[in-house]
Design a protein around this motif. Sequence first.
Motif, mmCIF file in Angstrom:
data_model
loop_
_atom_site.group_PDB
_atom_site.id
_atom_site.type_symbol
_atom_site.label_atom_id
_atom_site.label_comp_id
_atom_site.label_asym_id
_atom_site.label_seq_id
_atom_site.Cartn_x
_atom_site.Cartn_y
_atom_site.Cartn_z
ATOM 1 N N GLU A 9 0.858 -1.181 0.000
ATOM 2 C CA GLU A 9 0.000 0.000 0.000
ATOM 3 C C GLU A 9 0.896 1.232 0.000
ATOM 4 N N VAL A 10 0.676 2.127 -0.942
ATOM 5 C CA VAL A 10 1.477 3.343 -1.071
ATOM 6 C C VAL A 10 0.529 4.538 -1.020
ATOM 7 N N THR A 11 0.883 5.525 -0.195
ATOM 8 C CA THR A 11 0.136 6.781 -0.149
ATOM 9 C C THR A 11 1.061 7.876 -0.653
ATOM 10 N N TRP A 12 0.586 8.619 -1.640
ATOM 11 C CA TRP A 12 1.382 9.642 -2.317
ATOM 12 C C TRP A 12 0.687 10.993 -2.108
ATOM 13 N N TYR A 13 1.351 11.893 -1.419
ATOM 14 C CA TYR A 13 0.859 13.262 -1.244
ATOM 15 C C TYR A 13 1.589 14.154 -2.229
ATOM 16 N N THR A 14 0.831 14.959 -2.969
ATOM 17 C CA THR A 14 1.447 15.812 -3.976
ATOM 18 C C THR A 14 0.743 17.172 -4.033
ATOM 19 N N SER A 15 1.522 18.193 -4.307
ATOM 20 C CA SER A 15 0.954 19.544 -4.414
ATOM 21 C C SER A 15 0.058 19.678 -5.644
ATOM 22 N N TRP A 16 0.497 19.093 -6.746
ATOM 23 C CA TRP A 16 -0.250 19.151 -8.004
ATOM 24 C C TRP A 16 -0.501 17.735 -8.489
ATOM 25 N N SER A 17 -1.634 17.516 -9.134
ATOM 26 C CA SER A 17 -1.902 16.205 -9.725
ATOM 27 C C SER A 17 -0.846 15.935 -10.798
ATOM 28 N N PRO A 18 -0.568 14.658 -11.068
ATOM 29 C CA PRO A 18 0.518 14.327 -11.997
ATOM 30 C C PRO A 18 0.206 14.716 -13.442
ATOM 31 N N CYS A 19 1.271 15.011 -14.181
ATOM 32 C CA CYS A 19 1.148 15.301 -15.607
ATOM 33 C C CYS A 19 0.799 13.999 -16.340
ATOM 34 N N GLY A 52 -5.530 15.720 -22.114
ATOM 35 C CA GLY A 52 -4.431 14.804 -21.821
ATOM 36 C C GLY A 52 -4.237 14.615 -20.320
ATOM 37 N N PHE A 53 -4.363 15.688 -19.571
ATOM 38 C CA PHE A 53 -4.234 15.609 -18.115
ATOM 39 C C PHE A 53 -5.411 14.841 -17.518
ATOM 40 N N GLN A 54 -6.608 15.051 -18.071
ATOM 41 C CA GLN A 54 -7.781 14.307 -17.614
ATOM 42 C C GLN A 54 -7.610 12.815 -17.886
ATOM 43 N N GLN A 55 -7.124 12.480 -19.070
ATOM 44 C CA GLN A 55 -6.926 11.066 -19.426
ATOM 45 C C GLN A 55 -5.908 10.402 -18.507
ATOM 46 N N GLY A 56 -4.871 11.143 -18.125
ATOM 47 C CA GLY A 56 -3.879 10.599 -17.203
ATOM 48 C C GLY A 56 -4.494 10.247 -15.859
ATOM 49 N N LEU A 57 -5.339 11.129 -15.335
ATOM 50 C CA LEU A 57 -6.007 10.863 -14.064
ATOM 51 C C LEU A 57 -6.962 9.679 -14.191
ATOM 52 N N ARG A 58 -7.696 9.618 -15.299
ATOM 53 C CA ARG A 58 -8.605 8.483 -15.504
ATOM 54 C C ARG A 58 -7.840 7.172 -15.614
ATOM 55 N N ARG A 59 -6.709 7.208 -16.285
ATOM 56 C CA ARG A 59 -5.913 5.978 -16.433
ATOM 57 C C ARG A 59 -5.420 5.489 -15.074
ATOM 58 N N LEU A 60 -4.959 6.406 -14.224
ATOM 59 C CA LEU A 60 -4.556 6.012 -12.881
ATOM 60 C C LEU A 60 -5.711 5.327 -12.160
ATOM 61 N N SER A 61 -6.876 5.927 -12.237
ATOM 62 C CA SER A 61 -8.047 5.376 -11.577
ATOM 63 C C SER A 61 -8.411 4.005 -12.154
ATOM 64 N N GLN A 62 -8.343 3.872 -13.468
ATOM 65 C CA GLN A 62 -8.666 2.599 -14.120
ATOM 66 C C GLN A 62 -7.708 1.487 -13.714
ATOM 67 N N GLU A 63 -6.484 1.851 -13.391
ATOM 68 C CA GLU A 63 -5.503 0.846 -12.958
ATOM 69 C C GLU A 63 -5.566 0.591 -11.457
ATOM 70 N N GLY A 64 -6.579 1.171 -10.806
ATOM 71 C CA GLY A 64 -6.817 0.852 -9.401
ATOM 72 C C GLY A 64 -6.382 1.897 -8.394
ATOM 73 N N ALA A 65 -5.763 2.981 -8.850
ATOM 74 C CA ALA A 65 -5.346 4.025 -7.911
ATOM 75 C C ALA A 65 -6.567 4.799 -7.419
ATOM 76 N N SER A 66 -6.549 5.163 -6.157
ATOM 77 C CA SER A 66 -7.546 6.088 -5.617
ATOM 78 C C SER A 66 -6.944 7.479 -5.732
ATOM 79 N N VAL A 67 -7.612 8.352 -6.451
ATOM 80 C CA VAL A 67 -7.130 9.729 -6.625
ATOM 81 C C VAL A 67 -8.089 10.638 -5.861
#
Length: 112
Positions: A9-19, A52-67
């Motif tokens: 389990e990994v928790t990632w805190y970030t100032s900005w959502s990933p590119c 492109g930024f929206q697709q990146g967030l959706r892809r993370l979610s589709q691969e199981g990440a909680s954003v």
Amino acid sequence: MLSPNKDYEVTWYTSWSPCPECAGQVAEFLARHRNVRLTVFTARLYYFWNLGFQQGLRRLSQEGASVLIMGCEDFEYCWEIFVYNDGQPFKPWERLQDNALSLDRTLQEILQ
């Protein structure tokens, strides 16, 4: 090398959502390592109007990440754990919670 016999389990805190590039690399990692659960807490959405930024967030979610968007409690946690705060208490800024709620609505629209 990650053990395929362990769960992570990994928790990632970030100032900005990933590119899109970073989100893609992390999504590929998650696709290869189904035994890794990732939770991403972000303070702000980077270029959220850009497809492109929206697709990146959706892809993370589709691969199981909680954003998730960071709320007041998350900022306070980071203040206490990661910031050399010289013993000073966390002081939320004006409209922090309103801004978090607005960003969360935007994120939920993106992830649909």
